[in-house]
Each structure stands twice: as C-alpha cells, then as structure tokens.
Design a protein around this motif. Sequence first.
Motif, PDB file in Angstrom:
ATOM      1  N   MET A   1       0.847  -1.186   0.000  1.00  0.00           N
ATOM      2  CA  MET A   1       0.000   0.000   0.000  1.00  0.00           C
ATOM      3  C   MET A   1       0.887   1.242   0.000  1.00  0.00           C
ATOM      4  SD  MET A   1      -3.366   0.901   2.330  1.00  0.00           S
ATOM      5  CE  MET A   1      -2.620   0.567   3.880  1.00  0.00           C
ATOM      6  N   ALA A   2       1.449   1.596  -1.143  1.00  0.00           N
ATOM      7  CA  ALA A   2       2.257   2.802  -1.350  1.00  0.00           C
ATOM      8  C   ALA A   2       3.404   2.924  -0.357  1.00  0.00           C
ATOM      9  CB  ALA A   2       1.376   4.046  -1.303  1.00  0.00           C
ATOM     10  N   GLY A   3       4.007   1.788   0.005  1.00  0.00           N
ATOM     11  CA  GLY A   3       5.130   1.813   0.928  1.00  0.00           C
ATOM     12  C   GLY A   3       4.731   1.903   2.386  1.00  0.00           C
ATOM     13  N   LEU A   4       3.433   1.890   2.676  1.00  0.00           N
ATOM     14  CA  LEU A   4       2.961   1.940   4.054  1.00  0.00           C
ATOM     15  C   LEU A   4       2.632   0.532   4.534  1.00  0.00           C
ATOM     16  CD1 LEU A   4       0.492   4.947   3.732  1.00  0.00           C
ATOM     17  CD2 LEU A   4       2.764   4.988   4.762  1.00  0.00           C
ATOM     18  N   GLN A  52      -0.398  10.428   6.266  1.00  0.00           N
ATOM     19  CA  GLN A  52       0.482   9.393   5.702  1.00  0.00           C
ATOM     20  C   GLN A  52       0.106   9.100   4.251  1.00  0.00           C
ATOM     21  OE1 GLN A  52      -0.302   6.360   8.574  1.00  0.00           O
ATOM     22  NE2 GLN A  52       1.258   7.084  10.014  1.00  0.00           N
ATOM     23  N   PHE A  53      -1.189   8.997   3.967  1.00  0.00           N
ATOM     24  CA  PHE A  53      -1.647   8.775   2.594  1.00  0.00           C
ATOM     25  C   PHE A  53      -1.252   9.956   1.703  1.00  0.00           C
ATOM     26  CE2 PHE A  53      -5.478   5.759   3.602  1.00  0.00           C
ATOM     27  CZ  PHE A  53      -4.590   4.759   3.983  1.00  0.00           C
ATOM     28  N   ARG A  54      -1.338  11.181   2.230  1.00  0.00           N
ATOM     29  CA  ARG A  54      -0.937  12.356   1.451  1.00  0.00           C
ATOM     30  C   ARG A  54       0.559  12.293   1.131  1.00  0.00           C
ATOM     31  NH1 ARG A  54       1.825  16.365   2.823  1.00  0.00           N
ATOM     32  NH2 ARG A  54       1.433  16.116   5.047  1.00  0.00           N
ATOM     33  N   ARG A  55       1.370  12.012   2.140  1.00  0.00           N
ATOM     34  CA  ARG A  55       2.818  11.937   1.912  1.00  0.00           C
ATOM     35  C   ARG A  55       3.176  10.824   0.926  1.00  0.00           C
ATOM     36  NH1 ARG A  55       2.800  13.189   7.406  1.00  0.00           N
ATOM     37  NH2 ARG A  55       3.102  11.015   8.014  1.00  0.00           N
ATOM     38  N   ALA A  56       2.379   9.756   0.901  1.00  0.00           N
ATOM     39  CA  ALA A  56       2.619   8.640  -0.030  1.00  0.00           C
ATOM     40  C   ALA A  56       2.085   8.928  -1.430  1.00  0.00           C
ATOM     41  CB  ALA A  56       1.973   7.370   0.529  1.00  0.00           C
ATOM     42  N   LEU A  58      -1.144   9.357  -2.262  1.00  0.00           N
ATOM     43  CA  LEU A  58      -2.468   8.781  -2.500  1.00  0.00           C
ATOM     44  C   LEU A  58      -3.587   9.808  -2.386  1.00  0.00           C
ATOM     45  CD1 LEU A  58      -2.003   5.538  -0.376  1.00  0.00           C
ATOM     46  CD2 LEU A  58      -1.852   5.772  -2.872  1.00  0.00           C
ATOM     47  N   LEU A  59      -3.323  10.920  -1.723  1.00  0.00           N
ATOM     48  CA  LEU A  59      -4.310  11.985  -1.511  1.00  0.00           C
ATOM     49  C   LEU A  59      -3.654  13.335  -1.733  1.00  0.00           C
ATOM     50  CD1 LEU A  59      -5.874  10.898   1.919  1.00  0.00           C
ATOM     51  CD2 LEU A  59      -6.956  10.692  -0.322  1.00  0.00           C
ATOM     52  N   ARG A  60      -4.488  14.329  -2.017  1.00  0.00           N
ATOM     53  CA  ARG A  60      -4.051  15.736  -2.014  1.00  0.00           C
ATOM     54  C   ARG A  60      -4.754  16.420  -0.858  1.00  0.00           C
ATOM     55  NH1 ARG A  60      -5.028  18.794  -7.427  1.00  0.00           N
ATOM     56  NH2 ARG A  60      -4.503  20.511  -6.046  1.00  0.00           N
ATOM     57  N   GLU A  61      -4.050  17.296  -0.181  1.00  0.00           N
ATOM     58  CA  GLU A  61      -4.664  18.069   0.879  1.00  0.00           C
ATOM     59  C   GLU A  61      -5.090  19.420   0.322  1.00  0.00           C
ATOM     60  OE1 GLU A  61      -3.894  19.348   5.527  1.00  0.00           O
ATOM     61  OE2 GLU A  61      -2.236  18.530   4.346  1.00  0.00           O
ATOM     62  N   VAL A  62      -6.335  19.789   0.581  1.00  0.00           N
ATOM     63  CA  VAL A  62      -6.886  21.073   0.151  1.00  0.00           C
ATOM     64  C   VAL A  62      -7.114  21.885   1.423  1.00  0.00           C
ATOM     65  CG1 VAL A  62      -8.771  22.239  -1.041  1.00  0.00           C
ATOM     66  CG2 VAL A  62      -8.036  19.966  -1.804  1.00  0.00           C
ATOM     67  N   THR A  63      -6.292  22.894   1.640  1.00  0.00           N
ATOM     68  CA  THR A  63      -6.415  23.732   2.832  1.00  0.00           C
ATOM     69  C   THR A  63      -7.303  24.915   2.491  1.00  0.00           C
ATOM     70  OG1 THR A  63      -4.215  23.059   3.535  1.00  0.00           O
ATOM     71  CG2 THR A  63      -5.132  25.035   4.570  1.00  0.00           C
ATOM     72  N   TYR A  70      -9.346  19.558   3.702  1.00  0.00           N
ATOM     73  CA  TYR A  70     -10.061  18.426   3.129  1.00  0.00           C
ATOM     74  C   TYR A  70      -9.030  17.598   2.382  1.00  0.00           C
ATOM     75  CZ  TYR A  70     -14.310  20.933   4.239  1.00  0.00           C
ATOM     76  OH  TYR A  70     -15.314  21.577   4.922  1.00  0.00           O
ATOM     77  N   PHE A  71      -9.303  16.327   2.246  1.00  0.00           N
ATOM     78  CA  PHE A  71      -8.394  15.443   1.536  1.00  0.00           C
ATOM     79  C   PHE A  71      -9.099  14.952   0.290  1.00  0.00           C
ATOM     80  CE2 PHE A  71      -6.882  15.791   5.770  1.00  0.00           C
ATOM     81  CZ  PHE A  71      -5.508  15.801   5.638  1.00  0.00           C
ATOM     82  N   ASP A  72      -8.417  15.093  -0.836  1.00  0.00           N
ATOM     83  CA  ASP A  72      -8.977  14.830  -2.159  1.00  0.00           C
ATOM     84  C   ASP A  72      -8.402  13.517  -2.680  1.00  0.00           C
ATOM     85  OD1 ASP A  72      -9.928  14.965  -4.770  1.00  0.00           O
ATOM     86  OD2 ASP A  72      -9.212  17.003  -5.113  1.00  0.00           O
ATOM     87  N   THR A  73      -9.272  12.601  -3.063  1.00  0.00           N
ATOM     88  CA  THR A  73      -8.809  11.324  -3.606  1.00  0.00           C
ATOM     89  C   THR A  73      -8.350  11.445  -5.053  1.00  0.00           C
ATOM     90  OG1 THR A  73     -11.056  10.664  -4.220  1.00  0.00           O
ATOM     91  CG2 THR A  73     -10.266   9.976  -2.039  1.00  0.00           C
ATOM     92  N   ASP A  74      -8.619  12.584  -5.689  1.00  0.00           N
ATOM     93  CA  ASP A  74      -8.159  12.837  -7.056  1.00  0.00           C
ATOM     94  C   ASP A  74      -6.846  13.603  -6.965  1.00  0.00           C
ATOM     95  OD1 ASP A  74      -7.658  13.587  -9.658  1.00  0.00           O
ATOM     96  OD2 ASP A  74      -9.583  14.578  -9.969  1.00  0.00           O
ATOM     97  N   THR A  75      -5.746  12.944  -7.268  1.00  0.00           N
ATOM     98  CA  THR A  75      -4.429  13.575  -7.142  1.00  0.00           C
ATOM     99  C   THR A  75      -3.962  14.256  -8.434  1.00  0.00           C
ATOM    100  OG1 THR A  75      -3.325  11.487  -7.676  1.00  0.00           O
ATOM    101  CG2 THR A  75      -3.704  11.970  -5.328  1.00  0.00           C
TER     102      THR A  75
END
Length: 123
Positions: A1-4, A52-56, A58-63, A70-75
């Motif tokens: 899972m993306a190195g996690l 962790q998913f953002r750093r890997a 898998l997600l984008r953070e929208v501040t 918010y965390f976006d599943t569309d990177t």
Amino acid sequence: MAGLRPTRQRIALAELLFSGDHRHVSAEALHGEAGAGGIEVSLATVYNTLHQFRRAGLLREVTVDAARSYFDTDTSDHHHFFVEDEQRVIDIPADSIVIQGLPDAPNGMEVTHVDVVVRVKKV
C-alpha cells in the motif's frame, strides 16, 4: 500500500476513501463514516493516516483556511471551489484557471504545484 505497512486501520480507512468516486473528505467526516461502519479508530489515527496517505501520494490536501483541510482522492492537477455556507469542496478543472506571473523559485528549488481555492457562497 504505497510503501505503508498495511495495518487493519489503514486498510479500513483506505476502503472508505477509495471504494467509490473521487471525493473530498475532512478527517472528522471520515472518522464519522468509520464509526458508522463499525470501524473503531480514534480521530487522531484518522488524521495521522490521512497525512500518511498524502505523503505517499495517494491523496491531495486542500487547505481552505488555517483550521480546516479536506483530503482529495483525485491527485491529478486541478483546483477547487470552497462553498462556504455548505463547508463543501468542488473540483475546478486545471485548464479553467491560467496561472501567470509566478516568481522564480529560490535557488536550488522548483515550483511543484500551485493550488487555487476559490471561495464561494450562495446569494
């Protein structure tokens, strides 16, 4: 899972996040979904997992402000509307906004991404 390491909690949260269409989710909303689905996980673990998913990648953070993300599943490369009175994030296609006049990055650095959040409210 993306190195996690695939812990039970990470797997359960990943299934909630990635089992449907792309979406924007806050840590609190994901924590609520987890609880409603019988997944026992602390809010702190949800925050840690999202980051962790953002750093890997898998997600984008929208501040949207200093206290809310918010965390976006569309990177993919795109921007966002933030609907203030609904506390909701909506995608804006990348080609709908033209970014001009960016300054040169400091020596030894490069611009990796420009995030635009357009705040809107109903009239």
